[in-house]
Scaffold this motif. Structure first.
Motif, PDB file in Angstrom:
ATOM      1  N   ALA A  89      48.253  34.765  47.280  1.00  0.00           N
ATOM      2  CA  ALA A  89      47.135  34.246  46.483  1.00  0.00           C
ATOM      3  C   ALA A  89      47.596  33.840  45.080  1.00  0.00           C
ATOM      4  CB  ALA A  89      46.029  35.290  46.407  1.00  0.00           C
ATOM      5  N   SER A  90      48.493  34.632  44.480  1.00  0.00           N
ATOM      6  CA  SER A  90      48.975  34.280  43.142  1.00  0.00           C
ATOM      7  C   SER A  90      49.784  33.002  43.162  1.00  0.00           C
ATOM      8  CB  SER A  90      49.864  35.391  42.563  1.00  0.00           C
ATOM      9  OG  SER A  90      49.233  36.605  42.690  1.00  0.00           O
ATOM     10  N   ARG A  91      50.644  32.850  44.187  1.00  0.00           N
ATOM     11  CA  ARG A  91      51.442  31.622  44.317  1.00  0.00           C
ATOM     12  C   ARG A  91      50.529  30.406  44.450  1.00  0.00           C
ATOM     13  NH1 ARG A  91      55.526  33.156  42.196  1.00  0.00           N
ATOM     14  NH2 ARG A  91      57.152  34.247  43.298  1.00  0.00           N
ATOM     15  N   LEU A  92      49.483  30.552  45.246  1.00  0.00           N
ATOM     16  CA  LEU A  92      48.549  29.436  45.425  1.00  0.00           C
ATOM     17  C   LEU A  92      47.845  29.128  44.112  1.00  0.00           C
ATOM     18  CD1 LEU A  92      47.039  30.353  48.882  1.00  0.00           C
ATOM     19  CD2 LEU A  92      48.482  28.392  48.368  1.00  0.00           C
ATOM     20  N   VAL A 128      28.040  34.731  47.063  1.00  0.00           N
ATOM     21  CA  VAL A 128      29.114  35.657  47.432  1.00  0.00           C
ATOM     22  C   VAL A 128      28.593  37.092  47.348  1.00  0.00           C
ATOM     23  CG1 VAL A 128      31.410  36.485  46.822  1.00  0.00           C
ATOM     24  CG2 VAL A 128      30.901  34.061  46.678  1.00  0.00           C
ATOM     25  N   GLU A 129      27.853  37.389  46.278  1.00  0.00           N
ATOM     26  CA  GLU A 129      27.300  38.740  46.121  1.00  0.00           C
ATOM     27  C   GLU A 129      26.342  39.074  47.261  1.00  0.00           C
ATOM     28  OE1 GLU A 129      28.433  41.021  44.152  1.00  0.00           O
ATOM     29  OE2 GLU A 129      29.830  39.487  43.429  1.00  0.00           O
ATOM     30  N   PHE A 156      37.092  38.353  50.289  1.00  0.00           N
ATOM     31  CA  PHE A 156      36.674  37.686  49.069  1.00  0.00           C
ATOM     32  C   PHE A 156      37.709  37.770  47.956  1.00  0.00           C
ATOM     33  CE2 PHE A 156      32.968  39.078  51.434  1.00  0.00           C
ATOM     34  CZ  PHE A 156      32.367  37.857  51.660  1.00  0.00           C
ATOM     35  N   SER A 157      38.782  38.535  48.193  1.00  0.00           N
ATOM     36  CA  SER A 157      39.707  38.758  47.081  1.00  0.00           C
ATOM     37  C   SER A 157      40.381  37.475  46.600  1.00  0.00           C
ATOM     38  CB  SER A 157      40.749  39.813  47.439  1.00  0.00           C
ATOM     39  OG  SER A 157      41.133  39.684  48.764  1.00  0.00           O
ATOM     40  N   ILE A 158      40.506  36.465  47.488  1.00  0.00           N
ATOM     41  CA  ILE A 158      41.117  35.210  47.032  1.00  0.00           C
ATOM     42  C   ILE A 158      40.250  34.545  45.952  1.00  0.00           C
ATOM     43  CG2 ILE A 158      40.125  33.627  48.757  1.00  0.00           C
ATOM     44  CD1 ILE A 158      43.130  32.464  48.829  1.00  0.00           C
ATOM     45  N   LEU A 159      38.958  34.816  46.008  1.00  0.00           N
ATOM     46  CA  LEU A 159      38.041  34.215  45.031  1.00  0.00           C
ATOM     47  C   LEU A 159      38.284  34.753  43.627  1.00  0.00           C
ATOM     48  CD1 LEU A 159      34.734  34.331  47.094  1.00  0.00           C
ATOM     49  CD2 LEU A 159      36.499  32.598  47.069  1.00  0.00           C
TER      50      LEU A 159
END
Ligand code: ADP
Ligand code: MG
Length: 238
Positions: free
Chosen positions: A181-184, A229-230, A201-204
């Protein structure tokens, strides 16, 4: 702008997508959520031009050009990239040849072996992949982490503008997912658009998202952002 106008899709006689309209603006990022079987992957496959998915109604266009009649490789040349949910393994095709081949086609001319080596090796290093990695067969026996790193390598090399990621979080442990996710997130810019299909949802939290789209039974059920999302986190898709 990548646009989907009133799109309906069938596989054989089975209706999969029903009158979908969406617009993806360059520079913005989107997230598609929805239960299993709601049609998320089918939408991604249809955008890429997979022949199994028959368009029965509607249009796809990219910056005003009709996409519907273009083959998958022509769509790729125009900067559309899909990271599959289920990645095909292709024995006999070496990563080096695959990458050089796609790069040459994207550039419109043949790069020398040496020039390509000079280009690809720093990218491998950035992703902590060894040079030997390129001698392997396409996706054969890759770990979840290697698969995703290979996709990031392709994005770094080809610099596609519309990047569809279909559940790239599946098959990754929490730590590997954070790295991916950080690389993206580093690759995110005003010059590209990420369309992220996900269950978690962590990618968000890592990739800035401008719009969340919820699919249900082959249609768009809702569009919105944080509040959606919530709601999904608390109540599920019902
Ligand atoms: P999602 O990605 O949201 O889980 P899919 O797009 O994979 O949903 O699936 C949507 C619907 O299309 C499902 O009912 C699924 O069974 C069906 N489907 C997808 N691919 C095929 C296929 N190759 N053949 C038959 N049905 C398919
Ligand atoms: Mg899917």
């Amino acid at each position: 702008m990548l646009e989907i106008h009133n799109l309906s899709v069938q596989i054989g006689e089975k209706k999969i997508l029903n009158q979908i309209s969406l617009a993806f603006e360059l520079g913005k990022n989107y997230c598609i959520l929805g239960k299993n079987g709601s049609g998320k992957s089918s939408l991604a496959m249809t955008l890429m031009g997979h022949p199994t998915y028959t368009i029965t109604e509607g249009e796809l266009s990219l910056d005003g050009e009709h996409l519907t009649t273009l083959s998958p490789d022509e769509r790729a040349k125009r900067g559309i990239f899909l990271a599959f949910q289920h990645i095909p393994e292709i024995p006999g095709i070496k990563l080096f040849e695959f990458l050089k081949g796609t790069y040459d086609v994207a550039q419109g001319h043949t790069t020398t072996f040496l020039a390509f080596k000079t280009l690809i090796e720093p990218l491998l290093e950035e992703l902590k992949l060894s040079k030997e990695f390129l001698r392997r067969d396409l996706n054969v026996g890759f770990s979840g982490g290697e698969r995703r790193k290979f996709e990031i390598l392709q994005i770094k090399l080809l610099r596609p503008k519309r990047i569809l990621l279909d559940e790239i979080d599946s098959g990754l442990d929490v730590d590997a997912f954070k790295v991916v996710a950080s690389r993206l997130a580093e690759l995110n810019s005003q010059e590209n658009t990420f369309i992220v299909i996900t269950h978690i949802f962590s990618i968000l939290e890592r990739l800035p998202i401008d719009e969340v789209i919820i699919m249900k039974e082959g249609t768009i059920a809702k569009k919105g952002w944080k509040e959606l999302v919530e709601q999904v986190k608390q109540n599920g898709f019902e």
